[in-house]
Every structure is written in C-alpha cells, then in structure tokens.
Scaffold this active site. Structure first.
Site, short mmCIF file in Angstrom:
data_model
loop_
_atom_site.label_atom_id
_atom_site.label_comp_id
_atom_site.label_asym_id
_atom_site.label_seq_id
_atom_site.Cartn_x
_atom_site.Cartn_y
_atom_site.Cartn_z
N ASP A 213 -40.99 24.55 -38.39
CA ASP A 213 -41.14 23.31 -37.64
C ASP A 213 -42.63 23.02 -37.53
OD1 ASP A 213 -39.79 21.29 -35.69
OD2 ASP A 213 -41.50 22.08 -34.59
N GLU A 305 -38.11 20.32 -42.32
CA GLU A 305 -37.52 19.09 -41.83
C GLU A 305 -37.90 17.95 -42.75
OE1 GLU A 305 -37.25 17.64 -37.20
OE2 GLU A 305 -38.92 18.81 -37.93
N CYS A 358 -28.61 23.10 -30.02
CA CYS A 358 -28.85 24.44 -29.50
C CYS A 358 -28.71 25.44 -30.64
CB CYS A 358 -27.87 24.78 -28.39
SG CYS A 358 -27.99 26.50 -27.87
N CYS A 361 -25.57 28.06 -29.67
CA CYS A 361 -24.14 27.76 -29.70
C CYS A 361 -23.82 26.50 -30.50
CB CYS A 361 -23.61 27.61 -28.28
SG CYS A 361 -24.26 26.17 -27.43
N CYS A 377 -30.19 25.00 -22.79
CA CYS A 377 -28.84 24.61 -23.19
C CYS A 377 -27.92 24.63 -21.98
CB CYS A 377 -28.31 25.55 -24.27
SG CYS A 377 -26.67 25.07 -24.82
N CYS A 380 -24.53 26.99 -23.15
CA CYS A 380 -24.51 28.46 -23.20
C CYS A 380 -25.64 29.09 -22.40
CB CYS A 380 -24.56 28.95 -24.65
SG CYS A 380 -26.16 28.70 -25.43
N ASP A 387 -39.91 24.22 -30.10
CA ASP A 387 -40.19 24.25 -31.53
C ASP A 387 -39.52 25.46 -32.19
OD1 ASP A 387 -41.70 21.98 -31.21
OD2 ASP A 387 -43.57 23.09 -30.92
#
Ligand SMILES: [Zn+2]
Length: 450
Positions: A213, A305, A358, A361, A377, A380, A387
């Site tokens: 990232d 990305e 996330c 999960c 999250c 979870c 990042d």
C-alpha cells in the site's frame, strides 16, 4: 540485432554568456517560423484578393511552395534584411523553424490540424540540432553544442560516455530546452541492442506473497507489517518546496486576462519552485527504485493497488500531485523489474476496496474517513493500522498470505491474468457493507492460484 532509440537527458550549468546564447538560439527557430508563416499568409491573402477582383487563375500570383526546403531557401534569401543578426545563431535553429512550419502546414493540408498560429514568446524555449558540433565534451562533466562550445553538466555523463567509447551508442540529435527551472540537453541516441529479447527469466515459485500500500506520509506499507518511511532528504525537499511555492505566490505573476508580464522576482522564485519540483521527483524516484528492487528480490508475487483509486482516495493538493507521480512510477518500475526477474505482479481492480475491507473477516465498511488511521472492525473486533490492513487485503487477493493474521478471501474476488500487459489484474467487488458467510466467500471466489 535491432536498434534501440533512447534519450539521455542532462541538466546543464551554463555560464552567463552561454545562457544568453541559449536564449538567443531558442528564439531563432520561432523567429524564422513566424517570418515564414507571415510569408505564407501574405501569399494566400494576395491570391484571395486577386480572386475577388476577378483575375483569372493563370494571371494570379503563384502559390508559395511550403516544403521545408523551399521555406529555408526563402529564409536564406531574406535573412540579411529581416534578421541582420542571424549569424549569432546556428543555421540549424532557423532551419528547424522552417521545417516545423512545413510540418504544421502539411498537417493542416492532410486534415490533421488547423492553420498554424504564430509562436508566442512565452512558449518553453527549445531548439533541436541534427548536424554540427554536438555531443559529449572533453571530459565526463561537459557536453558540446554548436556555437556554445563546451557546457558543464550538472551530473556526470559517464553512462552515455562509456557506451559511446565502446561504440555501442551513436548520438543522432541534441535538443536544448529550458524546463523545470533549468537548461537541459537531451541527446537522442541509437543503441545497439540493449537486452537480448530471447532471454526469458526463470519462473519462480509463488510462495512469498506481499501486498503493498503506497502512502504519502510513509512511502509504503507492506502486508508483512513493515512500514517503509520516506528518506529524510525527500521530506526536507518537500518542506522546501512548500515554502518556495508560498514565496512565489506572493510575487507578481503573469495574468492572461490583463496581459500582465510576470516580474523578474516572480520568475526567479518560480524557477526555484520548478527546480525543487524536479528534485522532489528525482528523490522520490530514487526511493522507489530502492523499494521496487528490494520487493522484487524478496518476494515472488507482489500485489498492488490500481493507480486510479489511490489517486482519488487521497485527495490533497501538493501531496496528491507528488503521490500521483509516485504511483505511476512505482508501477512502471515494478512492472519491468518483475518481468525481468520472473516475479508475478498483480494489480487489484480499481473497485477493490482495500482500505474499507476487514483483512481479518472480510466485512466491508461503507465509509472510512481519511483521518481514521486505524481500522476498527465492528464485525470481528480487529484493530489494525489502516495501511497495514489495506496491504493485507491486497496480499490476500492472490490467495496466498503473508503476515500473522488468519487469511480469508474478501468476497467476490477473482484474479484474472491480463496477458496483454504481462501483469495480472485482480477484481474484487465487495457487496456494500455486509458480512459474508464462508459459503458466500467460497461461492464468489474464483481463484487463480499456482
Ligand atoms: Zn473484521
């Protein structure tokens, strides 16, 4: 054996006298261009007028010939009258002005362009040489240009010099230009085959996967949890750039509406901004080279990305421009280095919400503000650096996992090879906001795993 054409760009440190010569040179081409264009227009207007008087075609003034050769001949006949100072500049400067006009008129005739316009003084100065004394200088810190002689370069010319000495490179032309606050010369060079195309790199195993990232405050965050910070000199250059921009903005710049000319103080301040921009760019590129070389050496599959999302998400003026340039460059470097090393490069689809999903999960958030540096999250309870979470999601796209967390595919993810570019594109369209059951995940996932 094919021949590769490559450009070698050198920043110059001219003396004051040389700089004046450069300006004069770069003005000579447009001068000849404008003179020739005026001749052509006058000829056409004359013929139009004659037509309106009813003069028959055979008696009208003949068409002016607009080939580069004829324009140059016309210029040579007229130059003593219209430009008695012409000898100060290389003949080539005027010739290239005539050639440019001939090309522009041909483009118009072929329907590719409109009628050429007069060259403005405000245009970026540049001048191309194809004959005459140009090339590398007496040592590796000088280049040679017609009329100006030896000019000191900002950096060593050794890379090109070695090739020229080994006779694997031939300099075809030289273009002098003022850009990014400095004078530069760009040599167009013919190289004997640089890389043999039959060498294919060995295909490697694909066990070591990393998601990357790219950021603004930090250079990059890896899915291994490692943060690669910007080198200190780059941060410093960015601070200097912001300061220089503020200073330039306080001075009187050009105004298109009122035709106001910029002040000399503005010009100076603006040149400094341009130079700093160039330096920031160079330093960032250098840092990216170090990063991409390392990534290709340490991993077998690299997931990044799509440039587009990245640019849109992090929307802040200066930071944005620098980051945008960085992303394109990062991908370019990674593509060719991965290719050469047999490393698989996977580019996540632009709709893949790497930041909002996330990594623990697979639940996706509808919104995640830029200011939220941690990913929390609600499904979870995972708490992770923003990042790092994004990098983990990227790594997970290929089905492999690096990092400490248990791996699960984000819903609806598939990776499809993109044969055209040699890299692969991954698509992920997480359904907005809900959590997916294991079954959904399995159903919506079509993996390309080796
Ligand atoms: Zn979660």
């Amino acid at each position: 054996m094919g021949v590769v054409i490559r450009a070698y760009l050198f920043a110059l440190d001219p003396t004051d006298g040389q700089e004046q010569q450069f300006r004069s040179h770069c003005g000579a081409g447009p001068f000849a261009y404008n003179w020739a264009l005026a001749q052509v227009k006058a000829n056409w207007n004359q013929r139009r007028a004659e037509e309106s008087y009813g003069i028959p075609e055979p008696d009208r003034t003949p068409w002016i010939t607009t080939s580069a050769y004829c324009l140059r001949k016309a210029w040579n006949r007229a130059k003593d009258d219209v430009a008695p100072w012409w000898a100060e500049n290389s003949k080539e400067a005027y010739a290239s002005g005539c050639a440019n006009l001939a090309a522009a008129l041909k483009n118009r005739r072929d329907g590719r362009a409109r009628m050429p316009r007069f060259k403005s003084k405000r245009a970026r100065p540049s001048c191309r040489f194809t004959t005459g004394a140009f090339g590398l200088g007496r040592d590796r810190r000088h280049v040679r240009l017609p009329r100006s002689g030896e000019i000191r370069t900002h950096e060593s010319t050794r890379k090109l010099a070695r090739r020229v000495e080994a006779e694997t490179a031939r300099i075809i032309s030289a273009t002098l230009s003022f850009q990014r606050g400095r004078w530069h010369v760009s040599f167009t060079v013919e190289l004997a085959d640089v890389v043999s195309p039959d060498v294919t790199p060995a295909v490697r195993g694909r066990e070591r996967v990393v998601g990357v990232d790219l950021g603004i405050t930090a250079l990059a965050t890896l899915s291994t949890g490692e943060t690669i910070t910007n080198p200190r000199h780059l941060d410093k250059a960015q601070r200097e750039l912001r300061r220089a921009q503020r200073r330039a903005s306080r001075r009187r710049g050009p105004d298109r509406r009122t035709g106001q000319e910029p002040s000399n103080r503005w010009r100076k301040a603006n040149d400094r901004v341009s130079r700093l921009h160039a330096r920031v760019g160079n330093q960032r590129r250098d840092a990216l080279h170090k990063l991409t070389t390392r990534l290709v050496g340490e991993f077998d599959t690299i997931v990044i990305e799509d440039l587009h999302v990245a640019g849109m998400v992090r929307n802040r003026r200066l930071a944005r421009r620098i980051a945008d340039a960085g992303w394109g460059e990062f991908r370019r470097q990674l593509t060719y280095k991965a290719d050469a090393a047999g490393v698989r490069l996977v580019v996540a689809d632009r709709w893949f919400a790497s930041s909002k999903t996330c990594s623990g999960c697979g639940a996706a958030k509808a919104k995640l503000a830029l200011s939220e540096r941690r990913y929390v999250c609600t499904a979870c309870g995972l708490i992770l650096d923003r990042d790092h979470n994004a990098a983990l999601n990227l790594a997970a796209l290929t089905g492999g996992g690096t990092g400490e967390l248990p791996r699960e595919q984000p819903a609806g993810t598939h990776v499809r090879p993109d044969f055209a570019s040699g890299s692969e594109t991954a698509t992920g369209r997480p359904h907005s906001g809900q959590r997916h059951s294991r079954k959904d995940v399995a159903h919506g996932t079509e993996l390309h795993v080796s």
